[in-house]
Enzyme design. Structure first.
Site, PDB file in Angstrom:
ATOM      1  N   TYR A 263    -135.260 -50.723  16.036  1.00 33.60           N
ATOM      2  CA  TYR A 263    -134.305 -50.758  14.928  1.00 33.60           C
ATOM      3  C   TYR A 263    -133.612 -52.129  14.873  1.00 33.60           C
ATOM      4  CZ  TYR A 263    -130.153 -49.744  12.222  1.00 33.60           C
ATOM      5  OH  TYR A 263    -129.150 -49.786  11.296  1.00 33.60           O
TER       6      TYR A 263
ATOM      7  N   ASP B 171    -134.342 -44.604  22.690  1.00 32.33           N
ATOM      8  CA  ASP B 171    -133.757 -44.258  21.393  1.00 32.33           C
ATOM      9  C   ASP B 171    -134.642 -43.174  20.791  1.00 32.33           C
ATOM     10  OD1 ASP B 171    -133.079 -44.062  18.690  1.00 32.33           O
ATOM     11  OD2 ASP B 171    -132.458 -46.157  18.556  1.00 32.33           O
TER      12      ASP B 171
ATOM     13  N   LYS C 257    -128.782 -39.825  11.310  1.00 33.09           N
ATOM     14  CA  LYS C 257    -130.086 -39.577  10.700  1.00 33.09           C
ATOM     15  C   LYS C 257    -130.428 -38.084  10.743  1.00 33.09           C
ATOM     16  CE  LYS C 257    -129.972 -44.061  10.442  1.00 33.09           C
ATOM     17  NZ  LYS C 257    -130.589 -44.941  11.410  1.00 33.09           N
TER      18      LYS C 257
ATOM     19  N   ARG D 286    -107.957 -40.548  21.382  1.00 37.46           N
ATOM     20  CA  ARG D 286    -109.057 -41.441  21.761  1.00 37.46           C
ATOM     21  C   ARG D 286    -109.767 -40.965  23.027  1.00 37.46           C
ATOM     22  NH1 ARG D 286    -107.987 -45.857  24.280  1.00 37.46           N
ATOM     23  NH2 ARG D 286    -105.967 -46.153  23.280  1.00 37.46           N
TER      24      ARG D 286
HETATM   25  C1  LIG Z   1    -130.094 -46.034  12.163  1.00 35.70           C
HETATM   26  C2  LIG Z   1    -130.619 -46.254  13.527  1.00 35.70           C
HETATM   27  C3  LIG Z   1    -129.768 -46.716  14.534  1.00 35.70           C
HETATM   28  C4  LIG Z   1    -128.321 -47.093  14.283  1.00 35.70           C
HETATM   29  O1  LIG Z   1    -127.552 -45.966  13.991  1.00 35.70           O
HETATM   30  P1  LIG Z   1    -126.201 -46.013  13.105  1.00 35.70           P
HETATM   31  O2  LIG Z   1    -125.762 -44.596  13.117  1.00 35.70           O
HETATM   32  O3  LIG Z   1    -126.600 -46.529  11.754  1.00 35.70           O
HETATM   33  O4  LIG Z   1    -125.263 -46.938  13.776  1.00 35.70           O
HETATM   34  C5  LIG Z   1    -130.290 -46.846  15.821  1.00 35.70           C
HETATM   35  N1  LIG Z   1    -131.589 -46.564  16.080  1.00 35.70           N
HETATM   36  C6  LIG Z   1    -132.437 -46.124  15.125  1.00 35.70           C
HETATM   37  C7  LIG Z   1    -133.851 -45.831  15.470  1.00 35.70           C
HETATM   38  C8  LIG Z   1    -131.983 -45.961  13.820  1.00 35.70           C
HETATM   39  O5  LIG Z   1    -132.830 -45.544  12.868  1.00 35.70           O
END
Ligand SMILES: *Cc1c(COP(=O)(O)O)cnc(C)c1O
Length: 365
Positions: A108, A179, A204, A57
């Site tokens: 998001y 983000d 993504k 961890r």
């Molecule tokens: C999908 C997404 C998230 C969350 O990510 P996960 O890997 O699904 O937890 C956060 N911000 C944006 C812009 C996203 O498209």
């Protein structure tokens, strides 16, 4: 403290290289005879005592490879997490008890949902703003502990000026988070634009093949790095070694995938704009995601997204395959997102095949 061995690792070895090159060369093992070219998958819950890792961890060499590439690409120090939302939760933990967070209402929906949940528990205050209004984030930043930027937003694709917003938010004493999931460090590097923390859903575009969940936060300063690393350790927000490997492997081809998908996205936006069954198209001019609204409202949008044969109807984005969905099929999506809006994550297929399929889906829908 255990698991903290990385503070002495050089982070800016590659300052003169382009992002395309960094994505290929960072996070490699030392070049000793017979060593593999890639940091291997290390499935370990524990390590022989006396070293810097100690327990699964606290650290893992396969995470570190991904972190080294992301640190190089974003120009800071990276902490990898189990998912994008785990990275968001860790970053939100930097807000003091009762502090206010400013966020675009079309950020998001999981991020906004996480903040709303924390607000319901009395942990913090959320100020959701409409970033299509100029200066919306800055106007709401007075007395706020954190300004959360998502640019472009998911799925409204609104874009804000990060440098301007970050500078104004900082003079108001707020931490600035970006983000960067949609733009990736190939388009913008928020730390250089004045942000304190960059977060990504590595699920993504970074991992890029719809086969792994992962997240990452990248910071410029060591105290914040220590807090984010401690959060992962204390909350167990740890990625799997396989996911770390897949995400690193994805990063190696990020530049070519992004370039190709962005090219497809531009062309798809142009073609959709000329199509008689399409009412609205939104594309910020860069990136691999666009949205459109077919004529005929939500019913038509549902039919279109289920009539494709090549394009897969699925949530998420950033894979090599083109996917789409009607966003309002999600109950958590804000009602200000149009009911008929289809979000398209454009992949790397041949454009003619892609357009042929989209056009037939529009006709059948
Ligand atoms: C999908 C997404 C998230 C969350 O990510 P996960 O890997 O699904 O937890 C956060 N911000 C944006 C812009 C996203 O498209």
């Amino acid at each position: 403290m255990v698991g903290m061995a990385r503070s002495d690792r050089p982070q800016h070895l590659f300052s003169s290289l382009s992002s395309e090159t960094l994505a290929v060369v960072a996070g490699r093992p030392e070049r000793t005879p017979d060593s593999p070219l890639n940091v291997p998958i290390t499935p370990a819950s524990t390590y022989v005592a006396g070293g810097s890792l100690e327990y699964g961890r606290y650290g893992n060499p396969t995470w570190e490879a991904f972190e080294d590439v992301m640190g190089a690409l974003e120009g800071g120090r990276a902490v990898m997490y189990a998912s994008g939302l785990a990275a968001a939760a860790a970053t939100l933990s930097l807000v003091p008890e009762g502090g206010a967070v400013v966020v675009p209402r079309h950020a998001y929906n999981g991020t906004v949902g996480l903040m709303q949940d924390a607000a319901r528990r009395g942990r913090l205050e959320v100020r959701e703003v409409d970033v299509s209004r100029p200066n919306a984030l800055v106007d709401a930043a007075e007395g706020a502990a954190m300004v959360w930027i998502e640019s472009p937003t998911n799925p409204a694709l609104e874009v804000v000026d990060i440098a301007e917003t970050a500078a104004a938010a900082r003079t108001r004493g707020a931490l600035v988070v970006v983000d960067n999931t949609f733009a990736t460090p190939l388009v913008q590097q928020p730390l250089a634009l004045g942000a304190d923390v960059v977060v990504h859903s590595a699920t993504k575009l970074l991992a890029g093949h719809s086969d792994a969940l992962a997240g990452v936060a990248v910071v410029a300063d060591d105290p914040t790095y220590e807090l984010l690393e401690a959060y992962r350790r204390l909350h167990g927000a740890t990625p799997g070694a396989l996911e770390a490997y897949l995400a690193t492997r994805g990063l190696r081809t990020l530049a070519v995938r992004f370039e190709r998908a962005q090219d497809n996205a531009r062309r798809l936006a142009e073609h959709l704009e000329r199509h008689e069954d399409v009412a609205v198209v939104r594309y910020p001019g860069f990136g691999t995601v666009l949205t459109f609204e077919p004529k005929g409202g939500a019913t038509a949008a549902h039919r279109v997204t289920t009539a494709s044969e090549l394009v897969v109807c699925a949530t998420s984005l950033g894979g090599v395959e083109t996917s789409w969905e009607r966003r309002r099929r999600w109950a958590g999506e804000p009602v200000t997102v149009p009911d008929a809006l289809i979000r398209v994550s454009v992949g790397i297929e041949g454009f003619t095949d892609l357009w042929t399929d989209v056009a037939q889906a529009l006709t059948r829908g």
